[in-house]
Design an enzyme around this catalytic site. Sequence first.
Site, short mmCIF file in Angstrom:
data_model
loop_
_atom_site.label_atom_id
_atom_site.label_comp_id
_atom_site.label_asym_id
_atom_site.label_seq_id
_atom_site.Cartn_x
_atom_site.Cartn_y
_atom_site.Cartn_z
N HIS B 129 0.97 -1.04 0.34
CA HIS B 129 -0.08 0.00 -0.14
C HIS B 129 0.69 1.77 -0.27
CE1 HIS B 129 -2.77 2.84 1.71
NE2 HIS B 129 -3.81 1.95 1.23
N ASP B 206 2.74 -4.22 7.82
CA ASP B 206 2.15 -3.59 7.85
C ASP B 206 0.63 -4.74 7.89
OD1 ASP B 206 -0.52 -2.08 6.74
OD2 ASP B 206 0.99 -1.98 4.68
N GLN B 209 -4.72 -5.04 7.30
CA GLN B 209 -5.68 -5.99 6.57
C GLN B 209 -5.32 -6.96 7.68
OE1 GLN B 209 -7.92 -5.00 4.43
NE2 GLN B 209 -7.05 -2.97 3.61
N LYS B 232 -10.02 -0.36 10.72
CA LYS B 232 -10.65 -1.62 9.64
C LYS B 232 -10.97 -3.04 10.81
CE LYS B 232 -6.85 -0.20 5.96
NZ LYS B 232 -7.62 0.89 5.28
N CYS B 372 -4.60 2.60 -3.31
CA CYS B 372 -3.32 2.79 -3.03
C CYS B 372 -1.78 2.04 -3.19
CB CYS B 372 -3.48 3.67 -1.61
SG CYS B 372 -4.89 4.70 -1.20
#
Lengths: 141, 416
Positions: B129, B206, B209, B232, B372
């Site tokens: 991302h 990261d 998600q 999220k 993104c």
Amino acid sequence: MEELYRDQILEHYKRPHNFGRPDDFDLEFEDSNPFCGDEQHVYIKLDGDDRVAEVTFEGKGCAISTAATSLLTDELEGRTREELLRLPKEFVLELLGIDISATRMKCALLGLKVVKGASLGSPADWEDEGEQGDPAEAASV
Amino acid sequence: MEVAAAKRAFPVEEIRAEFPILTREAHGHPIAYLDNGATAQKPLAVIETLDRFNREQNANVHRGVYELSERATELYEGGRHTVAAHIGAPTEELVFVRNATEAINLVARSWGAANLGPGDRVLLTELEHHSNIVPWYLIARERGAELNWVPVTEEGRLDMDELRAALQRGPKLVAVAHVSNVLGTINPVEEIARLAHDAGALVLLDGAQAAPKLRLDMATLGADFYALTAHKLYGPTGIGALWARRELLEGMDPYQGGGSMIRQVRKDEITWARVPTKFEAGTPAIAQAIGFAAAVEWVDRVGLEAIHERDAELAAYALERMVDVPGLRVFGPPAGEDRGGIISFDLEGIHPHDVAQILDRHAVYVRAGHHCAQILMGRLGVAATTRASFAPYNTTEEIERLIEALKDARRVFKLD
């Protein structure tokens, strides 16, 4: 939905007018829609009086942006670069003849932005972002 | 068969009843919210926690000696404890930030500025991302460092041979998405961390998600930095977290200066507060941090294992059903262990924005665009995709509506 994607729009999307890269041209510009990353590239050939003789474009886009640029490029012959810069967004919206939501406005106006960029030789501002830096007000080229 | 029976027992109607927004209707249909990768909806537990704080518990944290402020501080620091415990980390190793983006910027700025110099390398991947690209681009440009890229295979997985080869060149840091926000790929991050550490590199993951769907344990994952966001994960916007090993946090300079993050301020010398407070300048997002903890508690109550299983099930169902739509091409790995419920696809002859617009008329909410991830779009050879992303409150009926709406898009575009 049927009104947004009516036959004329789909026709221009599937078989855009003035599509492709010519062998020779005087002005060109490429710009993208930051909303989706779609790019359009416009090529302009000028005649002896510095008026638009031919406009073509390339790029991959949605139905709205492709149809808008296809319709727009049909209408530019004979105009000067200054006249291109003065074209208001309503010019494109009337050609499209459909209601464009705020989120799709950048799709509808991408072609106009690129045409003005070609005329200016540098990125033009979005027409929907207010007066400041409006390419219609830019110094003559 | 017992396994299948257990899967069917996922209490989806009870779960749905906890999300008031799911009763909304549009164009005569209940909304089918399939944009969870962008942001998830919020359960009552989170909504009520935020409401209660603002009605009954609001005061600024730290240094207030009156009862209300002490209580707010307890709730805020208690929230830190809850979130840290949820990811198997010591409380003092969890820094509250605005979102995963800020967590990565913090590391790029505070760790990167001190540890990256001319010619040093940061290894990224093609599926990142922008939030795990741009902060590194900025610091690399400033420090004269170099960005290297691990390619993505045709199946949408990281090319591990290329990763091994890139590690030979001695990067100082490897920064990787735990789960791809476009392809749904669950990357083999334990293996990546092991390989990176063997090569002497630190590892940032990261987890934007991953955290909503995977059980995380910082003690065993092998990462050095982990970026989280609450919204999220069924929590509020405006709050996220950075986890990092304590000695790394202690060795890093502050990210921003201001109130709270100091021990002592003198004209000629300023000393920092202890970690993690050193990284939390100014009044924090107090209600949101407490709401983040409420979201984490909600996830733990439903059970991350059950959520993960549900996610894989919805992904498998959708991938199977999408075969029915002519001209539809799915990006990313096939259904399986390393495939989560994020599905990007191309519908031949219709631009993703037009697909999403037609789906909107069916009250099927998906995302269209580059997500993104323009480097990945380039790798896939497209400018944009349409993406459906699931949460445990989604149903197979909603996936059927997605399929029907996609077929309708073909009709609108006269492709049938």
